[in-house]
Write a protein that holds these residues in place. Structure first.
Motif, PDB file in Angstrom:
ATOM      1  N   THR A   1      -9.376   1.652  -4.442  1.00  0.00           N
ATOM      2  CA  THR A   1      -7.984   1.265  -4.176  1.00  0.00           C
ATOM      3  C   THR A   1      -7.021   2.359  -4.596  1.00  0.00           C
ATOM      4  O   THR A   1      -5.823   2.268  -4.281  1.00  0.00           O
ATOM      5  CB  THR A   1      -7.616  -0.014  -4.949  1.00  0.00           C
ATOM      6  OG1 THR A   1      -7.832   0.211  -6.359  1.00  0.00           O
ATOM      7  CG2 THR A   1      -8.449  -1.196  -4.490  1.00  0.00           C
ATOM      8  N   THR A   2      -7.499   3.363  -5.292  1.00  0.00           N
ATOM      9  CA  THR A   2      -6.597   4.381  -5.843  1.00  0.00           C
ATOM     10  C   THR A   2      -6.885   5.748  -5.240  1.00  0.00           C
ATOM     11  O   THR A   2      -7.989   6.036  -4.792  1.00  0.00           O
ATOM     12  CB  THR A   2      -6.761   4.475  -7.370  1.00  0.00           C
ATOM     13  OG1 THR A   2      -8.122   4.816  -7.683  1.00  0.00           O
ATOM     14  CG2 THR A   2      -6.433   3.147  -8.033  1.00  0.00           C
ATOM     15  N   ARG A   3      -5.884   6.579  -5.274  1.00  0.00           N
ATOM     16  CA  ARG A   3      -6.037   7.964  -4.840  1.00  0.00           C
ATOM     17  C   ARG A   3      -5.325   8.860  -5.845  1.00  0.00           C
ATOM     18  O   ARG A   3      -4.347   8.451  -6.494  1.00  0.00           O
ATOM     19  CB  ARG A   3      -5.511   8.170  -3.421  1.00  0.00           C
ATOM     20  CG  ARG A   3      -4.069   7.854  -3.178  1.00  0.00           C
ATOM     21  CD  ARG A   3      -3.747   7.906  -1.687  1.00  0.00           C
ATOM     22  NE  ARG A   3      -4.178   9.146  -1.073  1.00  0.00           N
ATOM     23  CZ  ARG A   3      -4.517   9.266   0.221  1.00  0.00           C
ATOM     24  NH1 ARG A   3      -4.441   8.218   1.015  1.00  0.00           N
ATOM     25  NH2 ARG A   3      -4.913  10.421   0.711  1.00  0.00           N
TER      26      ARG A   3
ATOM     27  N   GLN B   1      -6.239  -2.583   1.665  1.00  0.00           N
ATOM     28  CA  GLN B   1      -6.267  -2.501   0.205  1.00  0.00           C
ATOM     29  C   GLN B   1      -7.112  -1.334  -0.286  1.00  0.00           C
ATOM     30  O   GLN B   1      -6.834  -0.779  -1.344  1.00  0.00           O
ATOM     31  CB  GLN B   1      -6.828  -3.799  -0.398  1.00  0.00           C
ATOM     32  CG  GLN B   1      -6.006  -5.033  -0.136  1.00  0.00           C
ATOM     33  CD  GLN B   1      -6.591  -6.262  -0.800  1.00  0.00           C
ATOM     34  OE1 GLN B   1      -7.135  -6.193  -1.901  1.00  0.00           O
ATOM     35  NE2 GLN B   1      -6.508  -7.403  -0.124  1.00  0.00           N
TER      36      GLN B   1
ATOM     37  N   ARG C   1       3.685   0.649  -2.804  1.00  0.00           N
ATOM     38  CA  ARG C   1       3.733   1.235  -4.147  1.00  0.00           C
ATOM     39  C   ARG C   1       4.452   2.580  -4.144  1.00  0.00           C
ATOM     40  O   ARG C   1       5.227   2.879  -5.049  1.00  0.00           O
ATOM     41  CB  ARG C   1       2.316   1.403  -4.697  1.00  0.00           C
ATOM     42  CG  ARG C   1       1.653   0.079  -5.080  1.00  0.00           C
ATOM     43  CD  ARG C   1       0.268   0.305  -5.688  1.00  0.00           C
ATOM     44  NE  ARG C   1       0.310   1.250  -6.796  1.00  0.00           N
ATOM     45  CZ  ARG C   1       0.772   0.962  -8.008  1.00  0.00           C
ATOM     46  NH1 ARG C   1       1.232  -0.243  -8.258  1.00  0.00           N
ATOM     47  NH2 ARG C   1       0.775   1.867  -8.956  1.00  0.00           N
TER      48      ARG C   1
ATOM     49  N   LEU D   1      -1.980   6.054   4.101  1.00  0.00           N
ATOM     50  CA  LEU D   1      -1.867   5.066   3.044  1.00  0.00           C
ATOM     51  C   LEU D   1      -2.255   3.677   3.531  1.00  0.00           C
ATOM     52  O   LEU D   1      -1.963   3.301   4.671  1.00  0.00           O
ATOM     53  CB  LEU D   1      -0.421   5.012   2.524  1.00  0.00           C
ATOM     54  CG  LEU D   1       0.152   6.294   1.920  1.00  0.00           C
ATOM     55  CD1 LEU D   1       1.625   6.098   1.583  1.00  0.00           C
ATOM     56  CD2 LEU D   1      -0.631   6.711   0.686  1.00  0.00           C
TER      57      LEU D   1
ATOM     58  N   MET E   1       4.572   8.458  -9.029  1.00  0.00           N
ATOM     59  CA  MET E   1       3.493   7.478  -9.065  1.00  0.00           C
ATOM     60  C   MET E   1       3.046   7.217 -10.502  1.00  0.00           C
ATOM     61  O   MET E   1       2.705   6.083 -10.864  1.00  0.00           O
ATOM     62  CB  MET E   1       2.313   7.966  -8.229  1.00  0.00           C
ATOM     63  CG  MET E   1       2.606   8.104  -6.747  1.00  0.00           C
ATOM     64  SD  MET E   1       3.252   6.595  -5.985  1.00  0.00           S
ATOM     65  CE  MET E   1       1.882   5.457  -6.245  1.00  0.00           C
TER      66      MET E   1
ATOM     67  N   ASP F   1      -0.584   0.563  -0.780  1.00  0.00           N
ATOM     68  CA  ASP F   1      -0.147   1.828  -1.370  1.00  0.00           C
ATOM     69  C   ASP F   1       1.190   2.287  -0.795  1.00  0.00           C
ATOM     70  O   ASP F   1       1.980   2.918  -1.502  1.00  0.00           O
ATOM     71  CB  ASP F   1      -1.211   2.905  -1.163  1.00  0.00           C
ATOM     72  CG  ASP F   1      -2.034   3.134  -2.418  1.00  0.00           C
ATOM     73  OD1 ASP F   1      -1.748   2.487  -3.438  1.00  0.00           O
ATOM     74  OD2 ASP F   1      -2.965   3.962  -2.385  1.00  0.00           O
TER      75      ASP F   1
ATOM     76  N   TRP G   1      -1.894  12.894  -4.478  1.00  0.00           N
ATOM     77  CA  TRP G   1      -0.531  12.700  -3.993  1.00  0.00           C
ATOM     78  C   TRP G   1       0.127  14.005  -3.549  1.00  0.00           C
ATOM     79  O   TRP G   1       0.961  14.008  -2.641  1.00  0.00           O
ATOM     80  CB  TRP G   1       0.302  12.032  -5.088  1.00  0.00           C
ATOM     81  CG  TRP G   1      -0.232  10.694  -5.486  1.00  0.00           C
ATOM     82  CD1 TRP G   1      -0.842  10.369  -6.669  1.00  0.00           C
ATOM     83  CD2 TRP G   1      -0.252   9.501  -4.694  1.00  0.00           C
ATOM     84  NE1 TRP G   1      -1.238   9.063  -6.654  1.00  0.00           N
ATOM     85  CE2 TRP G   1      -0.888   8.500  -5.467  1.00  0.00           C
ATOM     86  CE3 TRP G   1       0.203   9.190  -3.415  1.00  0.00           C
ATOM     87  CZ2 TRP G   1      -1.072   7.205  -4.997  1.00  0.00           C
ATOM     88  CZ3 TRP G   1       0.022   7.897  -2.951  1.00  0.00           C
ATOM     89  CH2 TRP G   1      -0.611   6.918  -3.733  1.00  0.00           C
TER      90      TRP G   1
END
Length: 372
Positions: A250-252, A41, A304, A297, A353, A301, A255
Motif C-alpha cells: 500500500t506504500t511507496r 488500495q 493522501r 497513484l 508526505m 494515495d 515520491w
C-alpha cells in the motif's frame, strides 16, 4: 503474434519439466507472502528476488543469461497495460570464478503499478543466449532502455511499452536461445482464494520437477532455503535458479520520481516564499490536480497526496526547514534568490508526505481541489 504468445512458443519441453515451487505463507519467515491486492488500495511489482547460476564452462563464455519479464494489467473496458523488461549480460556480469557462489538479489523488474482490479498476467523466464557481439549489443540496448522505464511514470510506460515488447521479441528471436526456466500465471482480483492477486514468491529451478517432491522451500532474511522446519534450514544445492517475488504493497517511497506532481508543488512553495500569493495558489491547484489525475497513484494515495500537499503548504516552519536544508536562505519570509532555479526540482513532495504521516484523510471524492 503478441509477446505472451511468442514467449509461450519459446518454451520447450525441458523448461516445462523444470521445478516450479510456490512458497507458502507459513514458510515465508519474512512475512511478505499472502497480502491480497485490493483495487485502488495496493500496488503490484515484480522483483527478481534471487538469481543463482551453477558453475558451467558455457556461462559468460559461449552463452550468457538473459531474464525477461512481462506483466499485463487487465481491468474493465480499459486497454490492458503491459510492461516488458529484459535484463541481460550488462546487468548480470558474473566472473567464471564466481559461479556457484555468487547470488544476485532484488532486481526490480517493474515499477510500482497501481492495482485497479481485474486480472494480472505475468510471464518470466531465464534464457540462455548464444554469445555474439551483435546480439550482446542489441541486448544491452534493450536492457538499458527497459531499465530506465522502472523509473518512469505509468503514462510514459503505456506510450512506449509496445516498442520495448517488440525489442524483447526481436532479441529473443535473433540468435540461438534456450529457455531454461519459465513461469506464466494469470491472477484475478478477489478475496484471497487460489489464483487471486497476492504477494508471494515462486522458485524456478533447473532441477526436474520431481526432485523437489517432499522438499519444503522457505524464504528467510538471508534468501531462499530448504529444510524440514524453520530450525533446520540449508542453502539450495548447486543449480540454476531464479526466485520471482510478486510484491503487493500500500506504500511507496519513490515520491521524488513523480515530477508531474512535485514540480508544480515546488513552484507553489517558491512563489509563496516570494510573496506571490496568486501564483502560489494557481500552482498549488495544479499540483493537486496532477495528483487527482495521476495514473501512478491508487485512489487512496491520490487522496493522501492531496491532503499532504495542503497540510505542508500551510506549515511555513516545515517549508523553511526543507528550504534551509537545500542550501537556500530565507530573508524576511522569502527565498533569498529570485530565479527560476531557486530550488531543486521535486524537492517538497517527499517532506509533505512525511509530514502527513499516518493522518486520516477524506475520500478522494470528498476533497475540494480548489480549497486554499
Amino acid at each position: 503474434m503478441g509477446l505472451f504468445d511468442f514467449l509461450g512458443s519459446l518454451i520447450g519441453k525441458e523448461a516445462k519439466m523444470r521445478a516450479r515451487v510456490p512458497v507458502t505463507r507459513a514458510r515465508d519467515l519474512t512475512g511478505q507472502t499472502g497480502v491480497n491486492a485490493q483495487a485502488e488500495q495496493h500496488y503490484v511489482q515484480l522483483i527478481l528476488g534471487e538469481m543463482f547460476l551453477r558453475r558451467s564452462g558455457e556461462w559468460f563464455t559461449k552463452r550468457y543469461p538473459l531474464v525477461y519479464s512481462l506483466i499485463a494489467l487487465h481491468y474493465g473496458d480499459q486497454p490492458k497495460l503491459e510492461f516488458a523488461n529484459v535484463s541481460g549480460k550488462n546487468r548480470f556480469e558474473i566472473k567464471q570464478a564466481d559461479l556457484d557462489h555468487s547470488i544476485l538479489r532484488n532486481y526490480p523488474l517493474t515499477p510500482l503499478l497501481p492495482f485497479r482490479g481485474g486480472a494480472v498476467e505475468i510471464d518470466l523466464g531465464l534464457v540462455s543466449m548464444q554469445a555474439s557481439n551483435l546480439i550482446e549489443s542489441f541486448a544491452k540496448t534493450i536492457s538499458d532502455v527497459a531499465g530506465t522505464l522502472k523509473l518512469a511514470q505509468v503514462a510514459e510506460i503505456a506510450n512506449i511499452s509496445s516498442a520495448i515488447a517488440g525489442g524483447v521479441q526481436s532479441l529473443l528471436a535473433a540468435g540461438e536461445s534456450k529457455t531454461m526456466l519459465s513461469v506464466h500465471d494469470m491472477m484475478l482480483g478477489g478475496t484471497g482464494g487460489a489464483g487471486t492477486v497476492k504477494s508471494g514468491f515462486i522458485l524456478l529451478s533447473s532441477l526436474e520437477e520431481g526432485e523437489y517432491a517432499g522438499k519444503q522451500v522457505w524464504i528467510t532474511a538471508d534468501g531462499v532455503r530448504v529444510g524440514p522446519d524453520a530450525a533446520h534450514l540449508a542453502a539450495l544445492a548447486s543449480q540454476d535458479y531464479i526466485l520471482l517475488q510478486v510484491r503487493v504493497t500500500t506504500t511507496r517511497d519513490d515520491w521524488q520520481s513523480l515530477s508531474a506532481i512535485g514540480k508544480p508543488l515546488d513552484g507553489a512553495i517558491e512563489a509563496k516564499l516570494k510573496g506571490q500569493a496568486a501564483e502560489a495558489q494557481a500552482l498549488l491547484v495544479q499540483a493537486k490536480m496532477a495528483a487527482y489525475r495521476s495514473a501512478d497513484l491508487t485512489r487512496i494515495d491520490a487522496a493522501r497526496v492531496i491532503a499532504a500537499i495542503d497540510k505542508y503548504f500551510k506549515d511555513t516552519a516545515a517549508i523553511e526547514s526543507v528550504v534551509a536544508a537545500s542550501g537556500q536562505e530565507i530573508v524576511g519570509g522569502k527565498a533569498a534568490a529570485d530565479t527560476d532555479d531557486d530550488l531543486p526540482r521535486n524537492t517538497h513532495l517527499l517532506p509533505a508526505m512525511q509530514l502527513l504521516g499516518s493522518d486520516r484523510v477524506p475520500a478522494l471524492d470528498k476533497i475540494d481541489l480548489f480549497a486554499s
